[in-house]
Write a protein that holds these residues in place. Structure first.
Motif, PDB file in Angstrom:
ATOM      1  N   ASP A 123       0.879  -1.164   0.000  1.00  0.00           N
ATOM      2  CA  ASP A 123       0.000   0.000   0.000  1.00  0.00           C
ATOM      3  C   ASP A 123       0.921   1.219   0.000  1.00  0.00           C
ATOM      4  N   GLY A 124       1.324   1.655  -1.191  1.00  0.00           N
ATOM      5  CA  GLY A 124       2.332   2.703  -1.286  1.00  0.00           C
ATOM      6  C   GLY A 124       3.662   2.176  -0.774  1.00  0.00           C
ATOM      7  N   ASP A 125       4.230   2.832   0.245  1.00  0.00           N
ATOM      8  CA  ASP A 125       5.476   2.354   0.839  1.00  0.00           C
ATOM      9  C   ASP A 125       5.210   1.523   2.101  1.00  0.00           C
ATOM     10  N   SER A 126       3.951   1.103   2.296  1.00  0.00           N
ATOM     11  CA  SER A 126       3.571   0.304   3.454  1.00  0.00           C
ATOM     12  C   SER A 126       3.062  -1.064   3.003  1.00  0.00           C
ATOM     13  N   TYR A 127       2.703  -1.906   3.968  1.00  0.00           N
ATOM     14  CA  TYR A 127       2.278  -3.275   3.684  1.00  0.00           C
ATOM     15  C   TYR A 127       0.958  -3.570   4.382  1.00  0.00           C
ATOM     16  N   VAL A 128       0.179  -4.469   3.772  1.00  0.00           N
ATOM     17  CA  VAL A 128      -1.069  -4.932   4.366  1.00  0.00           C
ATOM     18  C   VAL A 128      -1.108  -6.451   4.277  1.00  0.00           C
ATOM     19  N   LEU A 129      -1.415  -7.108   5.398  1.00  0.00           N
ATOM     20  CA  LEU A 129      -1.527  -8.561   5.418  1.00  0.00           C
ATOM     21  C   LEU A 129      -2.404  -8.999   6.574  1.00  0.00           C
ATOM     22  N   ASN A 130      -2.826 -10.266   6.524  1.00  0.00           N
ATOM     23  CA  ASN A 130      -3.689 -10.808   7.568  1.00  0.00           C
ATOM     24  C   ASN A 130      -2.973 -11.949   8.267  1.00  0.00           C
ATOM     25  N   THR A 131      -2.778 -11.812   9.570  1.00  0.00           N
ATOM     26  CA  THR A 131      -2.128 -12.853  10.372  1.00  0.00           C
ATOM     27  C   THR A 131      -3.114 -13.390  11.413  1.00  0.00           C
ATOM     28  N   GLY A 132      -4.363 -13.527  11.012  1.00  0.00           N
ATOM     29  CA  GLY A 132      -5.456 -13.869  11.923  1.00  0.00           C
ATOM     30  C   GLY A 132      -6.321 -12.652  12.177  1.00  0.00           C
ATOM     31  N   SER A 133      -5.724 -11.480  12.090  1.00  0.00           N
ATOM     32  CA  SER A 133      -6.380 -10.171  12.091  1.00  0.00           C
ATOM     33  C   SER A 133      -5.675  -9.313  11.047  1.00  0.00           C
ATOM     34  N   PRO A 134      -6.379  -8.334  10.462  1.00  0.00           N
ATOM     35  CA  PRO A 134      -5.762  -7.519   9.413  1.00  0.00           C
ATOM     36  C   PRO A 134      -4.782  -6.495   9.981  1.00  0.00           C
ATOM     37  N   HIS A 135      -3.648  -6.306   9.293  1.00  0.00           N
ATOM     38  CA  HIS A 135      -2.617  -5.394   9.779  1.00  0.00           C
ATOM     39  C   HIS A 135      -2.055  -4.512   8.672  1.00  0.00           C
ATOM     40  N   PHE A 136      -1.815  -3.272   9.046  1.00  0.00           N
ATOM     41  CA  PHE A 136      -1.145  -2.275   8.210  1.00  0.00           C
ATOM     42  C   PHE A 136       0.233  -2.061   8.823  1.00  0.00           C
ATOM     43  N   ILE A 137       1.289  -2.175   8.015  1.00  0.00           N
ATOM     44  CA  ILE A 137       2.666  -2.048   8.496  1.00  0.00           C
ATOM     45  C   ILE A 137       3.334  -0.851   7.848  1.00  0.00           C
ATOM     46  N   GLN A 138       3.858   0.045   8.678  1.00  0.00           N
ATOM     47  CA  GLN A 138       4.590   1.201   8.158  1.00  0.00           C
ATOM     48  C   GLN A 138       5.923   1.324   8.901  1.00  0.00           C
ATOM     49  N   TYR A 139       7.011   1.392   8.154  1.00  0.00           N
ATOM     50  CA  TYR A 139       8.336   1.539   8.749  1.00  0.00           C
ATOM     51  C   TYR A 139       8.625   3.015   9.016  1.00  0.00           C
ATOM     52  N   VAL A 140       9.192   3.306  10.195  1.00  0.00           N
ATOM     53  CA  VAL A 140       9.540   4.676  10.584  1.00  0.00           C
ATOM     54  C   VAL A 140      10.961   4.682  11.149  1.00  0.00           C
ATOM     55  N   ASP A 141      11.555   5.872  11.264  1.00  0.00           N
ATOM     56  CA  ASP A 141      12.941   5.984  11.709  1.00  0.00           C
ATOM     57  C   ASP A 141      13.100   5.966  13.230  1.00  0.00           C
ATOM     58  N   ASP A 142      12.144   6.573  13.953  1.00  0.00           N
ATOM     59  CA  ASP A 142      12.265   6.698  15.407  1.00  0.00           C
ATOM     60  C   ASP A 142      10.927   6.377  16.051  1.00  0.00           C
ATOM     61  N   VAL A 143      10.658   5.094  16.216  1.00  0.00           N
ATOM     62  CA  VAL A 143       9.335   4.685  16.701  1.00  0.00           C
ATOM     63  C   VAL A 143       9.120   5.064  18.161  1.00  0.00           C
ATOM     64  N   SER A 144      10.188   5.217  18.931  1.00  0.00           N
ATOM     65  CA  SER A 144      10.058   5.587  20.353  1.00  0.00           C
ATOM     66  C   SER A 144       9.355   6.934  20.515  1.00  0.00           C
ATOM     67  N   ASN A 145       9.628   7.859  19.620  1.00  0.00           N
ATOM     68  CA  ASN A 145       9.069   9.215  19.714  1.00  0.00           C
ATOM     69  C   ASN A 145       7.948   9.460  18.702  1.00  0.00           C
ATOM     70  N   TYR A 146       7.464   8.393  18.080  1.00  0.00           N
ATOM     71  CA  TYR A 146       6.428   8.524  17.056  1.00  0.00           C
ATOM     72  C   TYR A 146       5.060   8.644  17.717  1.00  0.00           C
ATOM     73  N   ASP A 147       4.180   9.479  17.146  1.00  0.00           N
ATOM     74  CA  ASP A 147       2.823   9.645  17.683  1.00  0.00           C
ATOM     75  C   ASP A 147       1.945   8.507  17.170  1.00  0.00           C
ATOM     76  N   VAL A 148       2.015   7.374  17.862  1.00  0.00           N
ATOM     77  CA  VAL A 148       1.312   6.165  17.438  1.00  0.00           C
ATOM     78  C   VAL A 148      -0.195   6.354  17.487  1.00  0.00           C
ATOM     79  N   TYR A 149      -0.690   6.981  18.541  1.00  0.00           N
ATOM     80  CA  TYR A 149      -2.145   7.146  18.661  1.00  0.00           C
ATOM     81  C   TYR A 149      -2.701   7.986  17.517  1.00  0.00           C
ATOM     82  N   ARG A 150      -2.137   9.150  17.300  1.00  0.00           N
ATOM     83  CA  ARG A 150      -2.693  10.063  16.288  1.00  0.00           C
ATOM     84  C   ARG A 150      -2.581   9.466  14.885  1.00  0.00           C
ATOM     85  N   ASN A 151      -1.398   8.976  14.533  1.00  0.00           N
ATOM     86  CA  ASN A 151      -1.202   8.447  13.186  1.00  0.00           C
ATOM     87  C   ASN A 151      -1.902   7.112  12.975  1.00  0.00           C
TER      88      ASN A 151
END
Length: 259
Positions: A123-151
């Motif tokens: 999905d663009g530069d991200s991934y979508v797959l189902n591992t029992g539930s559907p998941h969207f995967i996006q790679y980021v540089d600094d996940v510790s400081n990433y706004d997970v809730y908002r994004n």
């Protein structure tokens, strides 16, 4: 109601032994209140262990909003609970909403076999797959400081995914052997400390791009490991491994829950 509280890398669950069918008719509203962290017990989800034909038990999983899905960490905690109840010894086969699963338990570490994944979509530069539930995967540089809730909330409620919902995972590559994953979970509608199906999905995208058969995963609640074998465009023989622990047990008066 007699209940037990379990957690798997910070993903926490209310566990109920429902082999006699006493709690078959729990309403969504009651499940929501039991999972409420202020007015109930508090949990990311509720799990009923039911009897089932041809397997050791059934994992009947509910998100904290009362919706049903498959949950990797919840399934691992269910194996630990079934071991505690002496339904199983060290190996088991059980059923869940997405089909049959095998698992092993050894000194509090539960290794769970996930369903095969036929393909991974881009999905663009991200991934979508189902591992029992559907998941969207996006790679980021600094996940510790990433706004997970908002994004995460923005992607989950986008036009593409609003109707059926999707779990959104933000992934940072720590090394060639380890990822750091944070997840916004549908049904909880917030970030959780860990998501078993989510770390599995993240691991598979990493394995696909790096030709690996295993990867360690760091989450806010601890560490997990994923193993898998490449097959065509997807993966088979997928295993999720990590701790699953009983935290406490108690009783709660259902009638005392405020609605």
């Amino acid at each position: 109601m007699k209940f037990y509280k379990y957690q798997g890398t910070g993903n926490d669950f209310v566990m109920i032994d429902n082999r006699l069918g006493e709690w078959d008719d729990l309403s969504n509203e009651t499940i929501q209140k039991l999972c409420d962290r202020r007015f109930g017990i508090g949990a990311d989800g509720l799990i009923k262990i039911n009897t089932a034909q041809g397997v050791d038990f059934e994992v009947d999983y509910y998100n904290s909003d009362g919706s049903k899905s498959f949950c990797g960490n919840g399934a691992r905690c269910s194996v630990a609970f079934a071991h505690f109840l002496r339904i199983i010894e060290d190996k088991t086969t059980f059923s869940a909403i997405d089909g049959l699963h095998e698992a092993e338990i050894n000194n509090g570490i539960v290794k769970l076999k996930m369903g095969d994944v036929a393909s991974i979509s881009k999905d663009g530069d991200s991934y979508v797959l189902n591992t029992g539930s559907p998941h969207f995967i996006q790679y980021v540089d600094d996940v510790s400081n990433y706004d997970v809730y908002r994004n995460g909330n923005k992607i989950r409620n986008s036009d593409t995914y609003r109707k059926d919902g999707i779990n959104v995972n933000f992934v940072q590559v720590i090394s060639e052997k380890e990822l750091f994953v944070r997840t916004y979970e549908r049904g909880v509608e917030d970030e959780t400390y860990s998501c078993g199906t989510g770390v599995t999905a993240a691991a598979l995208t990493f394995m696909q791009n790096n030709n690996q058969t295993s990867v360690g995963i760091k989450v806010k609640g601890g560490r997990l490991k994923v193993y898998a074998e490449k097959e065509g465009e997807g993966f088979r023989n997928i295993w999720l491994e990590g701790p699953a622990n009983q935290v406490f047990e108690g009783e709660i008066n259902i009638k005392s829950l405020t609605f």
